[in-house]
Design an enzyme around this catalytic site. Sequence first.
Site, short mmCIF file in Angstrom:
data_model
loop_
_atom_site.label_atom_id
_atom_site.label_comp_id
_atom_site.label_asym_id
_atom_site.label_seq_id
_atom_site.Cartn_x
_atom_site.Cartn_y
_atom_site.Cartn_z
N LYS A 48 2.90 -12.42 -26.76
CA LYS A 48 1.67 -12.06 -26.07
C LYS A 48 1.86 -10.71 -25.36
O LYS A 48 2.98 -10.23 -25.20
CB LYS A 48 1.29 -13.13 -25.04
N TYR A 283 1.68 14.31 -3.91
CA TYR A 283 0.52 14.02 -3.08
C TYR A 283 0.90 13.45 -1.72
O TYR A 283 1.73 12.55 -1.61
CB TYR A 283 -0.39 13.02 -3.78
#
Length: 397
Positions: A48, A283
């Site tokens: 999955k 940032y």
Amino acid sequence: MTTANTTGPALLTDGFRAEATIDLAALRGNLASLRERTGGPALMAVVKADAYGHGAVQCAREAVAAGVTWLGTATPEEALALRAAGIGPDQARVLCWLWTPGGPWEQALRAELDVSVSGQWAMDELLAAVRATGISARVHLKADTGLGRNGCQPHDWPELVARARRAETEGLLKVVGIWSHFAAADEPGHPSVQAQLDSFAAALAQAEGGGLRPEVRHIANSPATLLLPQSHYDLVRTGLAMYGVSPVPEVGSPADFGLRPVMALTTRLALVKSVPGGHGVSYGHHYTTPGETTLGLVPVGYADGIPRHASSAGPVLVGGKWRTVAGRVAMDQFVVDLGGDTPEAGEEVLLFGNGERGEPTAEDWALAAGTIAYEIVTRIGSRVPRRYLGASWGQRP
């Protein structure tokens, strides 16, 4: 996406900004180790979430080539993609368990998938698809033994069993599996583990008493496969462990369980430059250089799956030395403080691998980001190409 049938260290292919190298020989070794550990029960290779970021079709093919006869997916769309890729019913049974109303039941029946049913709405839709196609279904009934997620609650279980048995007698389906899922198998001694084992045993007894004779009974995930032999029953579902990452790092490392990490994530420095002390980095200037130094620009970011929560913490290997993310991880890039070293742009940066070259592992990144290794490998994004080493399925005529 590139594929190679080669072996060797995880070195970045020329021309790529970044890539994830998938060592299929390690995958085969992990499957062999897990099968040796479990002995008699069959093994389901869980692929999955694009095989936990490793590539569902490629890893499924490798598992089948290694003799695995069960594959597991969450969604029916994932299972149908395996069939569309040529993994036929004669090669592997494929179970898909996360259904929502209006799902592709008819396509699943035509593709000979095994389907999971947890409640009456799903049984309604499945039986409607059976009648529309004329194809009998292979069903795994899921019991909620305490996880509180998907699965049928104990007070509704007898009714679901009875309805499934009636449908069996009408030839509409065959209950081939009874299953459940642990809440805390990765926490040895957690009281829920024994409680769930007891609840599962009761669900099995009720199913048998109701006339069901399942082919496989399964509750063991990767942690239970490694730590709870009493949970193995007829089938174990191995997800993270087959990719060589320990699902119980507090108990043991991959090597302690005979496993080897399959994925390595590599990039190159895009820029190296000298900066003065007191220079803000990335940032918000959450990192300021303590003195004159050199900075290296690493051209991957949270859009590639690098966790922003690993800002100022995530480890990488550059020139044989561990470095740490300096400041915030941005969308496409982050910076490392090279401490005055001056490697050239293009120098290899190993974010994580199997640790054999001294590089960090997925578990190291999980610790840095305050998460689990499952998330580290599954979040590596689609713009990072995968390169496959040692694919036995690619060597067959």
